[in-house]
Design a protein around this motif. Structure first.
Motif, short mmCIF file in Angstrom:
data_model
loop_
_atom_site.label_atom_id
_atom_site.label_comp_id
_atom_site.label_asym_id
_atom_site.label_seq_id
_atom_site.Cartn_x
_atom_site.Cartn_y
_atom_site.Cartn_z
N GLY A 1 -34.67 30.76 60.25
CA GLY A 1 -34.17 29.64 61.17
C GLY A 1 -34.56 28.46 60.09
N GLU B 1 -29.88 25.65 59.00
CA GLU B 1 -29.63 26.99 59.86
C GLU B 1 -30.08 26.62 61.11
N ARG B 2 -29.68 27.51 62.11
CA ARG B 2 -29.92 27.41 63.64
C ARG B 2 -31.47 27.54 63.73
N HIS B 3 -32.28 26.96 64.48
CA HIS B 3 -33.74 26.92 64.79
C HIS B 3 -33.97 28.42 65.78
N TYR B 4 -34.39 29.46 65.18
CA TYR B 4 -34.71 30.50 66.12
C TYR B 4 -35.57 30.65 67.05
N THR C 1 -39.21 32.85 65.29
CA THR C 1 -39.36 32.64 63.90
C THR C 1 -40.46 33.31 63.26
#
Length: 289
Positions: free
Chosen positions: A57, A123-126, A130
């Motif tokens: 992420g 990128e998408r924030h996981y 993370t």
């Protein structure tokens, strides 16, 4: 000869055999005297956290040694052999994308090219996933839940909390200093990510494409999926079947007058290699223990 792949209803299909040097000639467009322009999107090379099978992420992981090699031997080679030229390049603010772009431009002798790095292409924030190994999370929560977090359109991972080991390094990353506090995410689904990626694409990048500038984007797996969903009108349900591998260029061609896409989406890779990399991307992978 290598094979190109089109995306239809979220599924990758072989649709014709082409050589690298004859990519997307848009014969139909030429017959109609239609002015077209191409856009190329590449997911960055393998990062150190890709190698360890960790949710990355917004953590700023470097490219791995293999990722750097792939930027040279997969990305740059395909672009060079396809005779693709560029006027402007975009990347996210994350170092793995910026490193990939730098390597590719050096290989193509384009070090003076206009380059823009912008957090909207991150990128998408996981969230709180993370830093955790994907296989370990699948063992803990079940494969169905983890794949839902990874691939479903509107499923949010748990928000990142201050006790996550990477919370503060993400929040204090100098590359993110210009992000408004109200827009700094704690978790994102593909749906949420599209709310920042697509307006930036439409208002900044796509206007350049329709204006005749040849654009290269180096971004991330979920960003590439978001753009494919938007451009190819993939449904919310079928987007879960789309996996974008590292380093393989993806080419789109557009009618410059109408903005409509011409022909099919094309991945510049040998069929066997492309399928192998897609399966690798789709897999939850192994534990790093």
């Amino acid at each position: 000869m290598s094979k190109s792949f089109g995306i239809k209803s979220g599924i990758l299909h072989t649709y014709k055999t082409i050589g690298f040097k004859s990519v997307c000639p848009a014969a139909k467009a030429k017959q109609l005297n239609m002015k077209t322009n191409q856009l190329v999107i590449i997911r960055h090379g393998e990062s150190e956290w890709n190698k360890l099978n960790l949710f990355c992420g917004w953590h700023d992981a470097d490219l791995s040694e293999q990722g750097a090699k792939d930027a040279i031997n997969t990305s740059a080679v395909a672009l060079r052999e396809s005779n693709l030229k560029f006027d402007t390049a975009y990347s996210s603010a994350l170092i793995r994308a910026r490193q990939s772009l730098s390597i590719i431009l050096k290989e193509l002798n384009l070090c003076d090219l206009e380059v823009v790095s912008d957090w909207h292409l991150n990128e998408r924030h996981y969230g709180n996933l993370t830093g955790y190994n994907k296989r370990d999370m699948a063992d803990k929560y079940g494969e169905e839940q983890v794949q839902s977090w990874r691939r479903k359109y509107d499923v949010l991972p748990p928000p990142i909390t201050a006790d996550n080991p990477y919370y503060h390094s993400i929040r204090n990353n100098p590359s993110f200093k210009d992000i408004p506090p109200t827009e700094f995410p704690d978790t994102e689904s593909l749906k949420v990510l599209m709310q920042r990626v697509i307006p930036y694409f439409e208002n900044v990048i796509f206007k350049q494409v329709l204006g005749g500038r040849r654009v290269l984007i180096i971004a991330h797996g979920t960003v590439a999926r978001a753009l494919i969903k938007h451009i190819d009108k993939v449904s919310d349900e079928n987007i879960s079947t789309v996996n974008v591998p590292n380093s393989i260029p993806c080419v789109f061609e557009f009618n410059m007058e109408t903005g409509e896409k011409v022909g099919k989406t094309t991945f510049l890779a040998d069929e066997n290699f492309l399928n192998e990399q897609i399966q690798k991307t789709a897999s939850i992978g192994e534990s790093n223990k």
